[in-house]
Design a protein around this motif. Sequence first.
Motif, PDB file in Angstrom:
ATOM      1  N   LYS A   1       0.808  -1.221   0.000  1.00  0.00           N
ATOM      2  CA  LYS A   1       0.000   0.000   0.000  1.00  0.00           C
ATOM      3  C   LYS A   1       0.838   1.266   0.000  1.00  0.00           C
ATOM      4  N   TYR A   2       1.880   1.296   0.819  1.00  0.00           N
ATOM      5  CA  TYR A   2       2.589   2.551   1.053  1.00  0.00           C
ATOM      6  C   TYR A   2       3.877   2.704   0.249  1.00  0.00           C
ATOM      7  N   PHE A   3       4.532   1.625  -0.085  1.00  0.00           N
ATOM      8  CA  PHE A   3       5.812   1.735  -0.794  1.00  0.00           C
ATOM      9  C   PHE A   3       5.623   1.496  -2.286  1.00  0.00           C
ATOM     10  N   ARG A   4       4.971   2.439  -2.906  1.00  0.00           N
ATOM     11  CA  ARG A   4       4.737   2.441  -4.348  1.00  0.00           C
ATOM     12  C   ARG A   4       4.606   3.892  -4.789  1.00  0.00           C
ATOM     13  N   LEU A   5       4.545   4.109  -6.080  1.00  0.00           N
ATOM     14  CA  LEU A   5       4.438   5.474  -6.595  1.00  0.00           C
ATOM     15  C   LEU A   5       2.983   5.925  -6.545  1.00  0.00           C
ATOM     16  N   THR A   6       2.573   6.319  -5.352  1.00  0.00           N
ATOM     17  CA  THR A   6       1.210   6.786  -5.150  1.00  0.00           C
ATOM     18  C   THR A   6       1.214   8.273  -4.833  1.00  0.00           C
ATOM     19  N   GLU A   7       0.200   8.991  -5.337  1.00  0.00           N
ATOM     20  CA  GLU A   7       0.069  10.412  -5.028  1.00  0.00           C
ATOM     21  C   GLU A   7      -0.928  10.655  -3.901  1.00  0.00           C
ATOM     22  N   GLU A   8      -1.530   9.587  -3.398  1.00  0.00           N
ATOM     23  CA  GLU A   8      -2.408   9.721  -2.250  1.00  0.00           C
ATOM     24  C   GLU A   8      -1.579  10.212  -1.074  1.00  0.00           C
ATOM     25  N   GLY A   9      -2.103  11.178  -0.334  1.00  0.00           N
ATOM     26  CA  GLY A   9      -1.289  11.887   0.652  1.00  0.00           C
ATOM     27  C   GLY A   9      -0.995  11.112   1.921  1.00  0.00           C
ATOM     28  N   TYR A  10       0.231  10.649   2.077  1.00  0.00           N
ATOM     29  CA  TYR A  10       0.678   9.980   3.303  1.00  0.00           C
ATOM     30  C   TYR A  10       1.886  10.688   3.901  1.00  0.00           C
ATOM     31  N   GLY A  11       2.118  11.946   3.504  1.00  0.00           N
ATOM     32  CA  GLY A  11       3.290  12.655   3.984  1.00  0.00           C
ATOM     33  C   GLY A  11       4.566  12.218   3.307  1.00  0.00           C
ATOM     34  N   GLN A  12       4.454  11.654   2.123  1.00  0.00           N
ATOM     35  CA  GLN A  12       5.613  11.092   1.434  1.00  0.00           C
ATOM     36  C   GLN A  12       6.417  12.155   0.690  1.00  0.00           C
ATOM     37  N   VAL A  13       7.624  11.758   0.328  1.00  0.00           N
ATOM     38  CA  VAL A  13       8.514  12.576  -0.494  1.00  0.00           C
ATOM     39  C   VAL A  13       8.782  11.805  -1.787  1.00  0.00           C
ATOM     40  N   PHE A  14       8.862  12.529  -2.895  1.00  0.00           N
ATOM     41  CA  PHE A  14       9.057  11.915  -4.199  1.00  0.00           C
ATOM     42  C   PHE A  14      10.441  12.246  -4.744  1.00  0.00           C
ATOM     43  N   TRP A  15      11.115  11.246  -5.264  1.00  0.00           N
ATOM     44  CA  TRP A  15      12.350  11.471  -6.021  1.00  0.00           C
ATOM     45  C   TRP A  15      11.946  11.751  -7.452  1.00  0.00           C
ATOM     46  N   GLN A  16      12.215  12.966  -7.916  1.00  0.00           N
ATOM     47  CA  GLN A  16      11.851  13.317  -9.285  1.00  0.00           C
ATOM     48  C   GLN A  16      12.854  14.338  -9.831  1.00  0.00           C
ATOM     49  N   PRO A  17      14.023  13.879 -10.233  1.00  0.00           N
ATOM     50  CA  PRO A  17      15.061  14.815 -10.675  1.00  0.00           C
ATOM     51  C   PRO A  17      14.745  15.457 -12.015  1.00  0.00           C
ATOM     52  N   ARG A  18      14.993  16.755 -12.082  1.00  0.00           N
ATOM     53  CA  ARG A  18      14.852  17.487 -13.344  1.00  0.00           C
ATOM     54  C   ARG A  18      15.717  18.730 -13.278  1.00  0.00           C
ATOM     55  N   LEU A  19      16.256  19.103 -14.418  1.00  0.00           N
ATOM     56  CA  LEU A  19      17.056  20.318 -14.495  1.00  0.00           C
ATOM     57  C   LEU A  19      16.157  21.546 -14.357  1.00  0.00           C
TER      58      LEU A  19
END
Length: 229
Positions: A104-122
């Motif tokens: 449930k929690y360790f996947r690429l979900t946008e449901e709000g659980y206070g998570q942080v996303f790794w999303q590198p971009r210049l």
Amino acid sequence: MTFFKILTLFLGGVTKKFLNSMKREILDQIQRLGGNTDGVKGNSLAEDILSVTFNTVLYQRPKDTPWQAASKAEPIYGIGKFINENEALFKIDQQAFYDKIIDKYFRLTEEGYGQVFWQPRLFTPFKEGTADFEEWHDDFMDEGADLSEIIKVTNDQTPDFMEVFYSYGFPDNYYICLADPNPENPTLFGTDHEVFFSTITNEGSLEDFLHTFMTKEEVLEIIKKRIEK
């Protein structure tokens, strides 16, 4: 050219490449957190960051606050309710219960659980010819931006940035500078969409920041200590 000179040039090239890549400890922590570093070649900080991928979100370890001790806080926002809803499963199959938490929690979900996303971009508001320059350069040249915290570290007044993380908290955007004097372990800077680069915080080194996150095993350990009594 003598053998000594050839060897010197070779070693110089190796040293330069090493200094432009992330330190081994950072890559190891990324892997522990579920990241894939197979594409890291050590050619440059930007290339390394962009090559790292995650198939999960990240959760920061609870901290002590004036209103709650870290030991009493939920390791993931709302997980207490989820645990209560699955009490019956815990009683008949604990492994299935813990597997369900991870799924449930360790996947690429946008449901709000206070998570942080790794999303590198210049992000290149100072580089002419880029879309970021067209959109943001005027804002960065007037009083709308305050880069003093960044300049203290990099001595670069017109840096190219790499966004590394974003979150639902404050600050919600985290950047490194590609001109960081320590590319092995660059400083991470935080800002928020509501005060975008007008307020900037020094979040410490990338390595230290990565160690604020919990692995899957650490989350389960916290939960097990509280419910397996």
